[in-house]
Write a protein that holds these residues in place. Structure first.
Motif, PDB file in Angstrom:
ATOM      1  N   ARG A 197       0.869  -1.177   0.000  1.00  0.00           N
ATOM      2  CA  ARG A 197       0.000   0.000   0.000  1.00  0.00           C
ATOM      3  C   ARG A 197       0.904   1.224   0.000  1.00  0.00           C
ATOM      4  O   ARG A 197       2.044   1.182   0.480  1.00  0.00           O
ATOM      5  CB  ARG A 197      -0.924  -0.003   1.203  1.00  0.00           C
ATOM      6  N   VAL A 198       0.379   2.297  -0.571  1.00  0.00           N
ATOM      7  CA  VAL A 198       1.169   3.522  -0.649  1.00  0.00           C
ATOM      8  C   VAL A 198       0.647   4.487   0.399  1.00  0.00           C
ATOM      9  O   VAL A 198      -0.557   4.758   0.481  1.00  0.00           O
ATOM     10  CB  VAL A 198       1.078   4.145  -2.066  1.00  0.00           C
ATOM     11  N   ARG A 199       1.568   4.937   1.260  1.00  0.00           N
ATOM     12  CA  ARG A 199       1.191   5.899   2.302  1.00  0.00           C
ATOM     13  C   ARG A 199       2.162   7.068   2.239  1.00  0.00           C
ATOM     14  O   ARG A 199       3.374   6.857   2.245  1.00  0.00           O
ATOM     15  CB  ARG A 199       1.279   5.211   3.675  1.00  0.00           C
TER      16      ARG A 199
ATOM     17  N   CYS B   5       5.694   3.365  -0.737  1.00  0.00           N
ATOM     18  CA  CYS B   5       5.080   2.044  -0.838  1.00  0.00           C
ATOM     19  C   CYS B   5       5.634   1.131   0.245  1.00  0.00           C
ATOM     20  O   CYS B   5       6.848   0.999   0.392  1.00  0.00           O
ATOM     21  CB  CYS B   5       5.371   1.470  -2.225  1.00  0.00           C
ATOM     22  N   GLU B   6       4.741   0.518   1.007  1.00  0.00           N
ATOM     23  CA  GLU B   6       5.206  -0.391   2.065  1.00  0.00           C
ATOM     24  C   GLU B   6       4.345  -1.641   2.068  1.00  0.00           C
ATOM     25  O   GLU B   6       3.265  -1.678   1.475  1.00  0.00           O
ATOM     26  CB  GLU B   6       5.160   0.308   3.420  1.00  0.00           C
TER      27      GLU B   6
ATOM     28  N   ALA C  89       8.009  -4.088  -3.095  1.00  0.00           N
ATOM     29  CA  ALA C  89       7.754  -2.751  -2.525  1.00  0.00           C
ATOM     30  C   ALA C  89       8.924  -1.820  -2.859  1.00  0.00           C
ATOM     31  O   ALA C  89       8.723  -0.664  -3.258  1.00  0.00           O
ATOM     32  CB  ALA C  89       7.548  -2.854  -1.019  1.00  0.00           C
TER      33      ALA C  89
ATOM     34  N   ASN D 220       8.939   1.658  -5.102  1.00  0.00           N
ATOM     35  CA  ASN D 220       9.495   2.942  -4.642  1.00  0.00           C
ATOM     36  C   ASN D 220      10.559   3.457  -5.604  1.00  0.00           C
ATOM     37  O   ASN D 220      10.633   4.660  -5.869  1.00  0.00           O
ATOM     38  CB  ASN D 220      10.059   2.790  -3.222  1.00  0.00           C
TER      39      ASN D 220
ATOM     40  N   ARG E 171       8.807   4.869  -8.650  1.00  0.00           N
ATOM     41  CA  ARG E 171       8.209   6.194  -8.401  1.00  0.00           C
ATOM     42  C   ARG E 171       9.296   7.266  -8.381  1.00  0.00           C
ATOM     43  O   ARG E 171       9.122   8.360  -8.897  1.00  0.00           O
ATOM     44  CB  ARG E 171       7.449   6.182  -7.070  1.00  0.00           C
TER      45      ARG E 171
END
Ligand SMILES: NC(=O)c1ccc[n+]([C@@H]2O[C@H](COP(=O)([O-])OP(=O)(O)OC[C@H]3O[C@@H](n4cnc5c(N)ncnc54)[C@H](OP(=O)(O)O)[C@@H]3O)[C@@H](O)[C@H]2O)c1
Length: 223
Positions: free
Chosen positions: A102-104, A108-109, A197, A201, A204
């Protein structure tokens, strides 16, 4: 050989896999919760790969079409899916491509999975009569969709059944320029998911689609 069934094959990852596998000459059946969506996805693959053998139907209908079943639904969709399809997945080779991320705040984690360290291990626990192989988590849908561009890199796969791993490795090897890497134990799925993950990252940050490559592994893996 029997078809490869892709549950959730209407999404970008499942549809991309359907496209590449069909282009490699595999028969594919796309599953969905909605027959019309499955048929639309199958028609799109057929249009891109003339002559491809593509079937479509609701998830529960398509399972009998093959013993190799790719689960390409989001992590959140697994629990409801298992609740309705657990018995029908018994005896199948289940290919787990799920990345529980999930991206927070732009980062991304991994999502926490109660009681287990990875989706692969969750699936094997929930599907004791299936053989789960985690694979292809690190192959982005964006790359799969670009049929004219060869895929690059290594596809790390893991699972507790050596024959199932070999079957998935052979499938990956059918996709030009992808190399299957057999990591052994399904417990490696937790690292594969973490690597995914990181890969997201990186993509992105660099606005690119990095693949995974493990140079130096030229000899076959030991048992
Ligand atoms: N996208 C990528 O680049 C990528 C790369 C590597 C791995 N993955 C993994 O591959 C899987 C699919 O990725 P995606 O991007 O294609 O996902 P997605 O578009 O969110 O979902 C794929 C399909 O799953 C079905 N679905 C959605 N929610 C569901 C639910 N609650 N229960 C059952 N089915 C549900 C939908 O099909 P219907 O509505 O037609 O049933 C949807 O089209 C994910 O687990 C993802 O982590 C994705």
């Amino acid at each position: 050989m029997a078809a490869i069934v892709i549950i959730g094959g209407t999404g970008p990852e499942g549809r991309g896999l359907a496209l590449r596998l069909a282009a490699a000459g595999e028969a594919v059946v796309i599953g969905s919760r909605d027959r019309a969506r499955a048929e639309a996805a199958a028609a799109a693959v057929r249009a891109a790969v003339p002559g491809a053998t593509i079937g479509a139907g609701e998830n529960h209908e398509v399972l009998p079409a093959g013993d190799r079943v790719v689960l390409a639904v989001p992590f959140e969709g697994l629990a409801p899916l298992l609740a309705t399809m657990r018995d029908r997945l018994a005896g199948k080779l289940v290919v787990d491509v799920v990345a529980p991320v999930r991206v927070r705040d732009g980062f991304c984690e991994l999502a926490a999975i109660p009681g287990v360290a990875s989706v692969g291990e969750l699936l094997q626990r929930e599907l004791p009569a299936a053989r789960v192989v985690s694979a292809l988590k690190n192959v982005p849908a964006h790359d799969l969709a670009a049929l004219g561009t060869p895929l690059e890199g290594d596809v790390v796969l893991c699972g507790d059944d050596a024959e199932a791993r070999a079957t998935v490795a052979a499938l990956v090897a059918r996709l030009p320029r992808l190399r299957p890497l057999d990591a052994g134990h399904l417990r490696n799925a937790r690292y594969l998911e973490a690597l995914t993950a990181l890969q997201i990252n990186l993509s992105r940050r660099y606005r690119a689609h990095p693949s995974v490559a493990c140079p130096g592994l030229a000899t076959p893996a030991s048992a």
